[in-house]
Scaffold this active site. Sequence first.
Site, PDB file in Angstrom:
ATOM      1  N   CYS A 162       0.812  -1.224   0.000  1.00 45.16           N
ATOM      2  CA  CYS A 162       0.000   0.000   0.000  1.00 45.16           C
ATOM      3  C   CYS A 162       0.839   1.264   0.000  1.00 45.16           C
ATOM      4  CB  CYS A 162      -0.991  -0.050   1.153  1.00 45.16           C
ATOM      5  SG  CYS A 162      -2.095  -1.462   0.956  1.00 45.16           S
ATOM      6  N   HIS A 300      -1.191   7.857   6.691  1.00 47.62           N
ATOM      7  CA  HIS A 300      -1.580   6.632   5.984  1.00 47.62           C
ATOM      8  C   HIS A 300      -2.755   5.948   6.677  1.00 47.62           C
ATOM      9  CE1 HIS A 300      -1.169   2.769   3.919  1.00 47.62           C
ATOM     10  NE2 HIS A 300      -1.214   2.190   5.107  1.00 47.62           N
ATOM     11  N   HIS A 336      -9.600   2.817   1.672  1.00 45.34           N
ATOM     12  CA  HIS A 336      -8.203   2.516   1.367  1.00 45.34           C
ATOM     13  C   HIS A 336      -8.079   2.090  -0.091  1.00 45.34           C
ATOM     14  CE1 HIS A 336      -4.170   1.395   1.468  1.00 45.34           C
ATOM     15  NE2 HIS A 336      -4.127   0.603   2.535  1.00 45.34           N
TER      16      HIS A 336
END
Lengths: 411, 94
Positions: A162, A300, A336
């Site tokens: 990610c 994040h 996400h």
Amino acid sequence: MSQHRIVITGIGLTAPNGNTLDEYRNNLLNKVSTIQNIETRYMGTVHAGVCDFDPLKYQTKKSIRIGTRAASIGIYCANEAIGDSSIDWEKVDRSRVGVYVGTTEHGNVETENEIYNISQYDYDTRFWTHHHNPRTVANNPAGEITINLKITGPHYAIGAACAAGNAGVIQACQMLLLEEIDFAIGGGVSESIHTFGIFAAFNSQNALAKHEDPTKASRPFDMARNGIVVSEGGCLYTLERLDDAKARGANIIAEIAGWAMNSDATDYVLPNPERQAQCMNIALNRAKKHVEDIQIVNTHATSTKQGDIQECEAINAVFGKSESTYINNTKSFIGHAMGAAGALELAGNIPSFRDKMVHPTINVDELDPQCNVGKLVIGEPVELDRVDAIFNNSFGMLGINSSLVVTRFHD
Amino acid sequence: MTKQILNTMTKDGIKSIVLKIIAEIAPDEDLSNITPEVRLRDQLELDSMDFLDIVMELRKQYGIEVPEADYQELASLESCANYLEPKFAALQGS
């Protein structure tokens, strides 16, 4: 190593709440989440961020049928970015264009679909499509972009879990610095909502978000957070060396002032705040910035119990003493977006250079005291006197960390 | 489509079937003026991967196998009809 400066000259994106930067930014400032419920094979109803861009804007029906969803997202973003850059594309030497697309994973969607397909034929592999290999090679999204745009320079995928969106931008910068190319398309894409496996795995990990209102399911830093909302999306930038951008009279959106990537080397899933802080400090040093020079830190944080706390610990260690740094989170709006997350979240903050607004983190009804980090912007946007530097964090499984420092352009 | 209908499939019926498959494979193409005797690749943007899709759809939809050595028989609508007619007829015995 050359001393070139690298600048962003175009942005193309699709997010669950916007298919242009203006639409996306407007929804971030107006606290609009479009996370919805979808039906997923074997899993039933799950929360997801779904993009509604029109793939036919840049693709034929046949190329959509043969290609992949990830590539369609990439093709849309790449074309939009090139349009935004105002470069005279017909005159560009396309052998000097590089395409670097970050992906968390690629091929799960197509593999699951084919296994389901042959299950309808008693698992007879004669019914397995010949399109499987070109669809599932890791470079598929980047490669389809080159076919669509007739780019003959290098293309490849950047696999960095990610953190891949940031990593795609960093790779583009590096290849420009090396002068292997003159024009870069870099960032990340994800179509992961079309694979049940990612939802099932997060669910088995007790890390899949659940909420009666899907728009409130992604809630980083909130006491009631219970996991990740998986989303699709993409964001690709056109990047150039400053001298080239100025020579063609480009509109320079921002400068990539510094970056860093490192590895935790500790765990498959759990983050390591010490290494995250180390990554942030390396990026600051390379950008020659002090923490007080940074106005916005994009976190994040994915809305998991442990991950959010650990990132806040890392941010506190780096930015804890800065009075001028505001902190926000984009996943609270869009979920996400996996391989696209880093690039897409950066894009959500870039308009701050112009409008001086810091978009908020939404869905924080009760702040987790362990996530009470610095000047966290909760609920409502904050207007600053000026925004000169954005710090963009993006972390991933297997302990891959990335930080980007992006600054307002000054000649 | 029932097997009984397939067994008595005319050449025109087979051409319709092939055209329907091509419409799925090449959705951007205008199929209204295809000349049956002319090679499909001379009239449409079709490549070797598309012909593999035609072979796959014949397998999936009708259980008809086209071995690689016979791919050239799918060159035009007319040759498709000639080649596939006995294969549709053979479904009677299956």
